[in-house]
Design a protein around this motif. Structure first.
Motif, short mmCIF file in Angstrom:
data_model
loop_
_atom_site.label_atom_id
_atom_site.label_comp_id
_atom_site.label_asym_id
_atom_site.label_seq_id
_atom_site.Cartn_x
_atom_site.Cartn_y
_atom_site.Cartn_z
N GLU A 62 106.87 -37.10 11.79
CA GLU A 62 108.81 -37.84 11.22
C GLU A 62 109.39 -36.91 12.32
N TRP A 63 109.35 -35.50 12.53
CA TRP A 63 110.26 -35.57 13.20
C TRP A 63 110.24 -35.86 15.12
N ARG A 64 109.15 -35.81 15.12
CA ARG A 64 108.48 -35.89 17.02
C ARG A 64 109.44 -37.05 17.61
N SER A 65 109.85 -36.97 19.19
CA SER A 65 111.01 -37.31 19.73
C SER A 65 110.73 -38.66 19.93
N LYS A 66 111.59 -39.47 20.43
CA LYS A 66 111.95 -40.94 20.58
C LYS A 66 112.00 -41.12 21.56
N ASP A 67 111.53 -40.47 22.65
CA ASP A 67 111.55 -40.83 24.33
C ASP A 67 110.40 -41.25 25.07
N GLY A 68 109.88 -41.97 24.21
CA GLY A 68 108.97 -43.05 24.90
C GLY A 68 107.74 -42.55 25.91
N GLY A 69 107.58 -41.64 25.09
CA GLY A 69 106.60 -40.64 25.49
C GLY A 69 105.30 -40.87 24.68
N PRO A 70 103.73 -40.40 24.42
CA PRO A 70 102.47 -41.16 24.12
C PRO A 70 103.37 -41.84 22.33
N GLU A 71 102.34 -42.39 21.99
CA GLU A 71 102.17 -42.96 21.33
C GLU A 71 101.33 -41.51 19.99
N LEU A 72 101.44 -40.98 18.97
CA LEU A 72 101.04 -40.43 17.71
C LEU A 72 100.76 -40.82 17.11
N GLU A 73 99.91 -40.54 15.92
CA GLU A 73 99.61 -41.66 15.00
C GLU A 73 98.45 -40.14 14.13
N ALA A 74 98.72 -41.17 12.68
CA ALA A 74 98.12 -39.66 11.45
C ALA A 74 96.34 -40.34 11.88
N GLU A 75 95.96 -39.16 11.00
CA GLU A 75 94.65 -39.44 11.08
C GLU A 75 94.23 -39.13 9.53
N ILE A 76 93.00 -39.50 9.44
CA ILE A 76 92.53 -39.26 7.90
C ILE A 76 93.03 -38.06 7.14
N GLN A 77 92.65 -37.08 8.04
CA GLN A 77 93.39 -35.47 7.68
C GLN A 77 94.84 -35.15 8.05
N GLN A 78 95.59 -34.31 7.24
CA GLN A 78 96.41 -33.69 7.87
C GLN A 78 96.89 -32.68 8.94
N GLU A 79 95.58 -31.56 8.90
CA GLU A 79 94.94 -31.08 10.20
C GLU A 79 95.03 -31.61 11.44
N MET A 80 94.69 -32.43 11.56
CA MET A 80 94.78 -33.32 12.79
C MET A 80 95.92 -34.83 13.45
N ILE A 81 95.99 -34.90 14.82
CA ILE A 81 97.08 -35.97 14.60
C ILE A 81 96.21 -36.27 16.39
N GLU A 82 95.81 -37.81 15.92
CA GLU A 82 95.79 -38.70 17.08
C GLU A 82 96.47 -39.47 18.33
N VAL A 83 96.53 -39.59 19.78
CA VAL A 83 97.46 -38.92 20.87
C VAL A 83 96.87 -40.62 21.22
N VAL A 84 97.65 -41.55 21.32
CA VAL A 84 96.86 -42.76 22.09
C VAL A 84 97.79 -43.04 23.53
N GLY A 85 96.92 -42.92 24.24
CA GLY A 85 97.35 -43.21 25.80
C GLY A 85 97.10 -44.34 26.06
N PRO A 86 97.98 -44.49 27.27
CA PRO A 86 98.12 -45.50 27.69
C PRO A 86 97.30 -46.57 28.79
N VAL A 87 97.49 -47.87 28.83
CA VAL A 87 96.53 -48.12 29.85
C VAL A 87 96.24 -48.06 31.28
N CYS A 88 95.36 -47.52 31.87
CA CYS A 88 95.49 -46.56 33.30
C CYS A 88 94.18 -47.89 33.87
N SER A 89 94.59 -47.82 35.36
CA SER A 89 93.27 -48.33 36.64
C SER A 89 92.41 -47.40 37.14
N THR A 90 92.78 -45.97 37.10
CA THR A 90 92.54 -45.69 37.91
C THR A 90 92.20 -44.17 37.41
#
Length: 373
Positions: free
Chosen positions: A29-57
């Motif tokens: 709810e709070w997280r900054s909206k500055d175009g940073g990595p995407e954060l997503e909810a997971e099955i439990q509220q005591e964890m969070i997922e960071v979804v990284g970008p597509v990389c070549s190297t």
């Protein structure tokens, strides 16, 4: 260049006590909206997922992992928590399900398996040209995934107790239907038929619960390797991700050359995975080819020899060999966690002596330092 990216699940702990805290809804709810990595909810509220970008190297990926962990932790700090790379909670916790109808139904259907699942994994997405290529790669990487798990192992404690496992996360996760190694499919049609028959059983809520150690992604043109723990150290995460990409590249090279996959029995692969989860880097493995007991160094040597064609094609040989040698030299996250408890006698010190970027505080500063303020 075959692209890749990662998803990292981080444990949320209270900034004052170091205990797991149900902070994910407040962070999202709070997280900054500055175009940073995407954060997503997971099955439990005591964890969070960071979804990284597509990389070549690997260099790009290293930067993405560092940025994702740093920003997730900064957003957590803003609501009084920390986001840390631990694959299970070292201390007892009763998780709180994330607020969604899907998770509520999982809690209803799957009982204590769903209610107690608080495990943080590391998922590597590797680009594929087609589902046909992806299935060919799945058939050829399956024998090597137990060694990947051992290299990533970072979950020796559960409910305040040393479980005897290096990756107890894998043991907890294996209780879900469909978790574990996949069979050899041989074709995309056979893969889809396998999925369809499992879903038709009614035992699964939906196709998102096809929890294979590796699978075709439902949302991206990628093969998703899901077997690993979240790595304690960022550098180890890069090594694991590069190994996974190298395995897929090697598999495609073999497939295009008409080389058949190994047809290791699925039950033997299950035993190899269990042994890797138990042992980590400190006990016998099941050799990926011979199927007999071997030291970790032997299974890793076999992995590096096998994956070399793919690593050479991607320019990752030196980076991966060095990264694997470092893991063999100093151990995994599981080894570090046990060292903390042996030195200080409390599982709480695992959290207190871990910095947010996955570098144990004693390593980054030369002395013990607390991250709980």
């Amino acid at each position: 260049m075959r692209t890749f990216g990662v998803e990292e699940e981080l444990l949320l702990v209270d900034v004052r006590t170091g205990l797991p805290t149900a902070a994910a809804p407040r962070i999202l709810e709070w997280r900054s909206k500055d175009g940073g990595p995407e954060l997503e909810a997971e099955i439990q509220q005591e964890m969070i997922e960071v979804v990284g970008p597509v990389c070549s190297t690997t260099q790009q990926l290293a930067g993405a992992i560092a940025d994702g962990r740093r920003r997730a932790d900064a957003d957590a700090v803003a609501v009084g928590a920390r986001a840390l790379p631990l694959a299970t909670s070292p201390v007892s916790v009763h998780p709180h399900a994330s607020p969604s109808s899907r998770y509520a139904e999982m809690m209803r259907r799957y009982g204590i398996t769903a209610r107690r699942t608080l495990t943080c994994g590391f998922h590597v997405h590797v680009a594929i040209d087609s589902p046909r290529e992806g299935v060919a790669a799945l058939d050829r990487i399956r024998d090597w995934l137990p060694t990947i798990l051992a290299l990533s192992s970072n979950s020796p404690f559960w409910d305040g107790t040393d479980t005897g496992y290096a990756s107890y996360r894998n043991d907890v996760w294996s209780r879900w239907p469909c978790a574990g190694p996949n069979p050899v499919f041989g074709s995309e049609a056979a893969y889809r038929e396998h999925e369809g028959s499992l879903l038709a059983s009614g035992a699964l809520l939906d196709e998102g619960m096809l929890y294979f150690d590796a699978r075709l992604s439902r949302h991206h043109p990628t093969l998703e390797v899901r077997v690993a723990d979240i790595c304690l150290r960022q550098e180890d995460a890069v090594t694991i991700a590069a190994l996974c990409r190298g395995l897929v590249e090697t598999a495609v090279i073999e497939w295009q050359a008409g080389m058949p996959p190994l047809r290791t029995d699925q039950r033997l692969l299950g035993l190899a995975t269990w042994r890797a989860a138990l042992s980590g880097m400190r006990g016998d493995h099941v050799h990926p080819v011979a199927g007999t007991p071997c030291a970790p160094a032997a299974s890793i040597a076999a992995l590096l020899e096998h994956v070399r064609p793919g690593l050479e094609a991607l320019g990752d040989v030196e980076r991966v060999v060095h990264g694997v040698q470092e893991i063999l030299r100093r151990g995994t996250g599981a080894d570090w966690q046990r060292e903390q408890v042996a030195r200080r006698g409390s599982v709480g010190d695992i959290v207190r002596n871990l910095s947010a970027d996955g570098v144990p505080a004693a390593e980054s500063t030369g002395e013990s330092a607390s991250v709980i303020v």
